[in-house]
Design a protein around this motif. Structure first.
Motif, PDB file in Angstrom:
ATOM      1  N   THR A  72       3.738 -35.956  56.102  1.00 57.08           N
ATOM      2  CA  THR A  72       3.169 -37.093  55.382  1.00 57.08           C
ATOM      3  C   THR A  72       2.171 -37.855  56.248  1.00 57.08           C
ATOM      4  N   THR A  73       2.440 -37.963  57.542  1.00 56.52           N
ATOM      5  CA  THR A  73       1.489 -38.626  58.434  1.00 56.52           C
ATOM      6  C   THR A  73       0.183 -37.842  58.472  1.00 56.52           C
ATOM      7  N   GLY A 117       6.185 -42.311  54.800  1.00 58.12           N
ATOM      8  CA  GLY A 117       6.819 -41.032  54.486  1.00 58.12           C
ATOM      9  C   GLY A 117       7.503 -40.426  55.695  1.00 58.12           C
ATOM     10  N   THR A 118       6.885 -40.563  56.848  1.00 58.98           N
ATOM     11  CA  THR A 118       7.496 -40.042  58.071  1.00 58.98           C
ATOM     12  C   THR A 118       8.787 -40.782  58.386  1.00 58.98           C
ATOM     13  N   ILE A 126       6.522 -39.495  48.689  1.00 60.73           N
ATOM     14  CA  ILE A 126       5.358 -40.252  49.170  1.00 60.73           C
ATOM     15  C   ILE A 126       4.135 -39.348  49.255  1.00 60.73           C
ATOM     16  N   ASN A 127       4.353 -38.070  49.506  1.00 60.51           N
ATOM     17  CA  ASN A 127       3.223 -37.138  49.512  1.00 60.51           C
ATOM     18  C   ASN A 127       2.592 -37.031  48.126  1.00 60.51           C
ATOM     19  N   GLY A 151      -1.657 -38.255  55.190  1.00 54.56           N
ATOM     20  CA  GLY A 151      -2.275 -39.582  55.107  1.00 54.56           C
ATOM     21  C   GLY A 151      -3.566 -39.665  55.887  1.00 54.56           C
ATOM     22  N   GLY A 195       1.438 -42.540  54.884  1.00 58.50           N
ATOM     23  CA  GLY A 195       1.868 -41.373  55.653  1.00 58.50           C
ATOM     24  C   GLY A 195       2.969 -41.727  56.640  1.00 58.50           C
ATOM     25  N   LEU A 243       0.295 -39.893  47.891  1.00 57.97           N
ATOM     26  CA  LEU A 243      -0.891 -39.563  48.684  1.00 57.97           C
ATOM     27  C   LEU A 243      -1.776 -38.545  47.969  1.00 57.97           C
ATOM     28  N   ILE A 284       2.814 -30.470  49.354  1.00 55.55           N
ATOM     29  CA  ILE A 284       3.098 -31.812  48.842  1.00 55.55           C
ATOM     30  C   ILE A 284       4.606 -32.015  48.692  1.00 55.55           C
ATOM     31  N   GLY A 303       6.632 -32.837  51.890  1.00 59.91           N
ATOM     32  CA  GLY A 303       6.545 -34.199  52.414  1.00 59.91           C
ATOM     33  C   GLY A 303       7.319 -35.219  51.613  1.00 59.91           C
TER      34      GLY A 303
END
Length: 173
Positions: A136-137, A102-103, A14-15, A140, A99, A18, A8, A11
């Motif tokens: 993150t992608t 985040g990317t 944002i992770n 997600g 995700g 998520l 987590i 990432g």
């Protein structure tokens, strides 16, 4: 193997959003699965049996009133069965977008470091930043796919129960 907290953290912030969605998704799926198991056909809380029992209270009323009561009871049961499913639908559609966000923010950070480094680019540092951004992608999608699967499964169960209710109504008429 990487620990969940490390995953987590890699990432970025944002992770963590998520991860919170994953917790809510898991709780909602578990709650709905328990509900649908407890209200399955033949159980003590069988939805159709409850509807039949409730309708037996209205045997001596006229047809118009009986139809009104039936529709009212079906609406209440429909609402009960759908409780919280909007959240699973929301998670399944928002998680991939978060995700990707985040990317994108991770890639912006990686390329920012690249521009600051100028000619002294460390390709290992750059690839590490991109790798972290891609997490993150993946996270997600790992959240989105099961939440969508649960949402669709629960909606299918509801469709079958609604069909059984409508067939019961036709049999009564």
């Amino acid at each position: 193997m990487m620990k969940l907290i490390q995953f987590i953290n890699l990432g970025g912030p944002i992770n963590w959003v998520l991860a919170a969605l994953l917790c809510f998704c898991f709780c909602q799926c578990l709650e709905r699965a328990i509900y649908f198991f407890q209200t399955r056909k033949g159980s003590e809380r069988d939805v159709l049996a409850r509807l039949k029992k409730k309708m037996s209270d209205y045997e001596n009323v006229d047809e118009k009133e009986k139809t009104k009561r039936f529709n009212s009871e079906c609406s209440i049961l429909y609402y009960e069965m759908n409780r919280g499913l909007w959240f699973l639908n929301f998670i399944s559609s928002v998680a991939p977008s978060l995700g990707l966000l985040g990317t994108v923010t991770g890639l912006i950070g990686a390329f920012s470091k690249l521009s600051q480094a100028g000619a002294n680019v460390n390709i290992q540092e750059l690839s590490g930043g991109i790798w972290e951004a891609m997490l993150t992608t993946a996270f997600g999608m790992v959240i989105s796919i099961p939440s969508l699967l649960c949402y669709r499964t629960f909606k299918r169960i509801i469709e079958k129960r609604i069909l059984a209710m409508s067939l019961y109504e036709e049999g009564e008429s």
